[in-house]
Design an enzyme around this catalytic site. Structure first.
Site, mmCIF file in Angstrom:
data_model
loop_
_atom_site.group_PDB
_atom_site.id
_atom_site.type_symbol
_atom_site.label_atom_id
_atom_site.label_comp_id
_atom_site.label_asym_id
_atom_site.label_seq_id
_atom_site.Cartn_x
_atom_site.Cartn_y
_atom_site.Cartn_z
ATOM 1 N N CYS A 1 0.833 -1.211 0.000
ATOM 2 C CA CYS A 1 0.000 0.000 0.000
ATOM 3 C C CYS A 1 0.860 1.250 0.000
ATOM 4 C CB CYS A 1 -0.898 0.044 1.231
ATOM 5 S SG CYS A 1 -1.749 -1.477 1.576
ATOM 6 N N ASP B 1 2.729 2.250 2.546
ATOM 7 C CA ASP B 1 3.041 2.638 3.931
ATOM 8 C C ASP B 1 2.886 1.453 4.858
ATOM 9 O OD1 ASP B 1 3.287 5.684 4.052
ATOM 10 O OD2 ASP B 1 1.403 5.434 2.964
ATOM 11 N N CYS C 1 7.089 7.250 2.690
ATOM 12 C CA CYS C 1 7.766 8.415 2.147
ATOM 13 C C CYS C 1 8.312 9.288 3.277
ATOM 14 C CB CYS C 1 6.791 9.218 1.287
ATOM 15 S SG CYS C 1 5.411 9.826 2.247
ATOM 16 N N CYS D 1 -0.328 10.644 4.471
ATOM 17 C CA CYS D 1 0.862 9.911 4.906
ATOM 18 C C CYS D 1 1.002 9.925 6.420
ATOM 19 C CB CYS D 1 2.123 10.516 4.285
ATOM 20 S SG CYS D 1 2.046 10.613 2.507
#
Lengths: 243, 406
Positions: free
Chosen positions: A80, A82, A107, A154
Site C-alpha cells: 500500500c 506505507d 515516504c 501519509c
C-alpha cells in the site's frame, strides 16, 4: 533552523532514553545544517529533521529486548506504500506511555510523522493513555509545522498503529473493557465501500460528495447510501480539519 | 556539443530537458520588433517573412522525418499531438463501423486518458498487456485486430522504464492483417535517440515534442500520412491545414526544428556516450546495493534510461534523501509522488508487485550528465538505501518480488 525540543525522560527510565538519542544524521546533512546551507524544500525543516534523524527508531532485535515493550501495533503494508510498526512501554501505575519505538516503510512525511508522534507521546514524562488515544493526524501535522495537502494521508497511519499498540497493551494486561474497536462498516452495498474508505478519501483532500465519489466511486450503483455518505464526509471533515 | 554545468545533478531528462543555448539564440530572432515577429497568416511583407520562416522550418522537419512537409502539423505539446491524432481520427469516423482502438497498458496518460474519453463516446478500446519488460508482443497485437479496428496507438519508447518497442514489426502486423488499420506512435521519448524516419517506421501518425530534446516547452509535432483524414479538435482560423487553429508559434516551431536538427546531428555520439554511462550506472548500483531489480528491458531500452526498484524502501523517501544529500534530481513511480494513491501503472504492468513499484526510481540521463555525476550517484545511493532499510520494518525475500508467473 528551528528544532523540536528533545523529549524529557525521567531518570529512572534512562535505559529507555538511551535508545532514543542515537544520532542518525547523515554526515553530509550534518555539515549542511551546521553551515546553515539546508535549502528550501518541499517540506518544513521539522519534517526534514525528523526524516533524516528519526527519533525512537528501533534499530535491532537487541534494542527490542532491552526495551521490553508492553504493547505492539502494526498498520499498513509495503504494497500500500506505507507500513508502520510501533512498540510502547507503559508506566502502569500512572497509566502513561513512557517509551515508544517505531519502524516505518513510507515516504519522507510518513517517516517524519511517525517519528514526531513517538516524541509527542513520550515527552514531558509521558502521555496519559486516555490522551494518546485522542491524538489525531492533524495534531501531528501541526507539530511538524504543516505538510503539503496531498501528503496529509501519509500521517494517518501513525495514530492508528499507536491505538493498536495500546489495545495490545490492554489485551496483555486483561483490561479488555478498555479496548477500542475500530471496525469498518460497509456503506455502499454494491461496491462494498466502507466508512474507512470515506475517511481515507476525506483525508486525501476530497471535501464534498462529488470529490469523494470521484475517488471511491461510492454511490454510483448503490444510490441509497448517498445521504449516509454525505453525513460521514461532514463527520470526518469536522474530525480532521474542523477542530 | 554545448557544455553546461549545474549545481544539481539533473537525472530527470525524461521529464524535460533544458533548452539548448543554440536553440534559444535561434528563437530570439523570431520574437522582438527587429526580428521576424509577424503573423504567418498576414498578407503583408512582415507576415510573409514569418510564413517563410514557418515553411522553411516545416520543410527541415520533413527532411529529418523523411516525409513531405504537408504531412507535418505543429501543435502546442506532445499531449496535444496525441489528442489530435486519437480524437481527430475518432471524430472523422463517428459514423463509421470501425470504432475499435488498440493501445497498450503502459502508454503515457495522454494516450490512456484520451482512450478512456473516447470509450465514453462509444469507441471500444483494447488495452494490450505488455511482457515483463514493458514491450508489446506483435502476436498479441495481431490477435487483438478485428475488422472494426480503426486505430492502433503504441508508444515507441516508454517514458518510465525506457523499453523500446519494435515499431516496424508492429506496423507490419497491422499491414499484413489486411484490416485497414491506422498506426500512431508516441515518439516523444524516442526522438533524439532512435530512428524517427517515417519511411523506416511505416507509421501513419507520429507524435514528437520539443521539450524532451532540448527544444522549448509548448511545441509539439504530429506527422500525418498523406490521405489520412482527421477532424480538428481546435477550431478557428484554419491554420495548420485546418487541423490546428491558432496563430502559429513561429519562434517555438523554429526552435523545435533547430533542436531536432542538433539532436539528429549529435545522435550517434550521444547515444554511444549515454549508453555507456547508463550501463555503468545500472551495473554499479546492482553490484553495490543488495535487493535491486532493473525495470524494463536490459538492452532494448533508451540510452538515457535506468529504472531500478529498491526493495523494502519507498521511492519518495529515496528521492528526497538523494536530493538533499547530493542534489540528485530523479523521479519515482511511488504513489507518494503521484497525484493519485496508486503507484506507477507502468511498473505494475510489467507484473511487478505493488511493493516493487513503490520503491522504483527513474534516472534519465542527458547532455549535461557527466561520468562524475554518475559516480556521485553510485557513491551516495548505497548509504541512502541502507539508512532507509534501517528505518523500514519490511524485509522481503527476492522470490516474493520477482515478476508474477516468472
Amino acid at each position: 533552523m528551528k528544532m523540536e525540543k528533545e523529549e524529557m525522560i525521567d531518570d529512572e527510565l534512562s535505559s529507555v532514553n538511551e535508545l532514543k538519542v542515537i544520532p542518525m544524521r547523515h554526515k553530509d546533512v550534518e555539515a549542511k545544517v551546521k553551515a546553515g546551507k539546508v535549502e528550501e524544500w518541499f517540506y518544513t525543516d521539522i519534517v526534514k529533521d525528523h526524516f533524516f534523524n528519526p527519533r525512537n527508531l528501533l534499530r535491532s532485535d537487541d534494542d527490542l529486548k532491552k526495551f521490553a515493550h508492553d504493547g505492539y501495533g502494526s498498520v499498513g503494508a509495503a504494497a500500500c506504500g506505507d507500513k508502520m510498526d510501533m512498540w510502547i512501554k507503559i508506566d502502569k501505575e500512572n497509566d502513561k506511555i513512557i517509551g515508544c519505538l517505531f519502524k516505518t516503510f513510507g515516504c519522507g512525511s510518513a517517516i517524519a510523522s511517525t517519528s514526531m508522534l513517538t516524541v509527542m507521546i513520550t515527552e514531558n514524562g509521558g502521555m496519559l493513555i486516555e490522551q494518546a488515544l485522542k491524538i489525531k493526524p492533524q495534531d501531528i501535522v501541526k507539530r511538524l509545522g504543516d505538510l503539503p495537502q496531498r501528503k496529509f494521508h501519509c500521517s494517518v497511519l501513525g495514530d492508528k498503529s499507536l491505538r493498536q499498540a495500546i489495545n495490545d497493551y490492554f489485551r496483555r494486561t486483561g483490561q479488555n473493557d478498555r479496548i477500542v474497536i475500530e471496525g469498518a462498516q460497509v456503506v455502499d452495498m454494491a461496491l462494498k465501500i466502507t466508512d474507512k474508505d470515506i475517511e481515507e478519501a476525506v483525508l486525501d483532500g476530497a471535501h464534498d460528495f462529488e470529490a469523494v465519489q470521484k475517488k471511491t466511486k461510492v454511490g454510483v450503483h448503490d444510490k441509497s447510501c448517498i445521504p449516509k455518505v454525505k453525513e460521514l464526509i461532514e463527520f470526518y471533515k469536522q474530525k480532521y480539519y474542523g477542530g | 556539443m554545448e557544455k553546461i554545468s549545474l549545481k544539481e545533478i539533473y537525472l530527470d531528462n525524461a521529464a524535460t530537458t533544458y533548452t539548448d543555448k543554440r536553440v534559444v539564440d535561434e528563437m530570439l530572432k523570431y520574437m522582438s520588433g527587429d526580428g521576424v515577429y509577424g503573423n504567418p497568416g498576414s498578407f503583408n511583407t512582415i507576415g510573409l517573412k514569418a510564413k517563410k520562416a514557418l515553411d522553411d522550418a516545416r520543410q527541415r522537419a520533413a527532411n529529418i522525418l523523411g516525409c513531405n512537409s504537408s504531412e507535418i502539423i505543429f501543435t502546442g505539446s506532445g499531449t496535444e499531438s496525441i489528442n489530435l491524432a486519437l480524437q481527430g481520427i475518432a471524430r472523422a469516423n463517428m459514423n463509421s463501423k470501425k470504432k475499435h482502438i488498440i493501445t497498450s497498458k503502459v502508454e503515457h496518460k495522454a494516450v490512456l486518458e484520451t482512450c478512456e474519453y473516447l470509450e465514453s463516446t462509444g469507441f471500444k478500446v483494447t488495452y494490450l498487456d505488455v511482457d515483463e519488460f514493458g514491450l508489446v508482443k506483435p502476436e498479441k497485437l495481431g490477435a487483438a485486430l478485428t475488422d472494426e479496428t480503426l486505430l492502433v496507438s503504441i508508444m515507441y519508447a516508454n517514458n518510465e522504464v525506457g523499453s523500446v518497442n519494435n515499431i516496424p514489426e508492429l506496423v507490419k502486423v497491422c499491414k499484413e492483417s489486411g484490416k485497414k488499420v491506422l498506426f500512431h506512435t508516441d515518439a516523444c521519448q524516442a526522438a533524439g535517440y532512435l530512428d524517427i524516419n517515417i519511411k523506416n517506421l511505416g507509421v501513419d501518425l507520429m507524435t514528437i515534442n520539443a521539450s524532451k530534446l532540448y527544444g522549448p516547452k509548448g511545441v509539439g509535432l504530429l506527422y500525418i500520412r498523406q490521405g489520412v483524414v482527421l477532424k480538428p479538435i481546435i477550431i478557428g482560423g484554419g491554420q495548420e491545414r485546418g487541423l490546428r487553429s491558432g496563430t502559429e508559434n513561429v519562434a517555438g516551431i523554429v526552435g523545435f526544428v533547430k533542436a531536432l536538427e542538433i539532436a539528429e546531428q549529435e545522435k550517434n555520439s550521444e547515444v554511444k556516450r549515454l549508453t555507456e554511462l547508463r550501463d555503468y550506472l545500472i551495473k554499479n548500483l546492482m553490484e553495490k546495493i543488495p535487493k535491486v531489480l532493473l525495470n524494463g528491458h536490459p538492452m532494448q531500452r533508451l540510452p538515457n534510461n535506468a529504472n531500478l526498484s529498491f526493495i523494502d524502501v519507498e521511492g519518495e523517501a529515496i528521492m528526497l534523501m538523494m536530493n538533499e544529500v547530493a542534489g540528485i534530481c530523479a523521479s519515482s513511480g511511488s504513489a507518494c509522488t503521484s497525484k493519485t494513491l496508486d503507484p506507477s501503472h507502468v511498473i505494475l504492468a510489467l507484473g511487478r508487485p505493488y511493493e516493487v513499484a513503490h520503491g522504483s526510481i527513474r534516472f534519465t540521463l542527458g547532455r549535461s550528465t557527466t561520468k562524475a555525476n554518475i559516480d556521485k550517484v553510485i557513491e551516495v545511493l548505497p548509504g541512502i538505501i541502507e539508512k532507509l532499510r534501517e528505518i523500514s520494518p519490511v524485509n522481503l525475500k527476492m522470490e516474493e518480488v520477482l515478476p508474477i508467473g516468472k
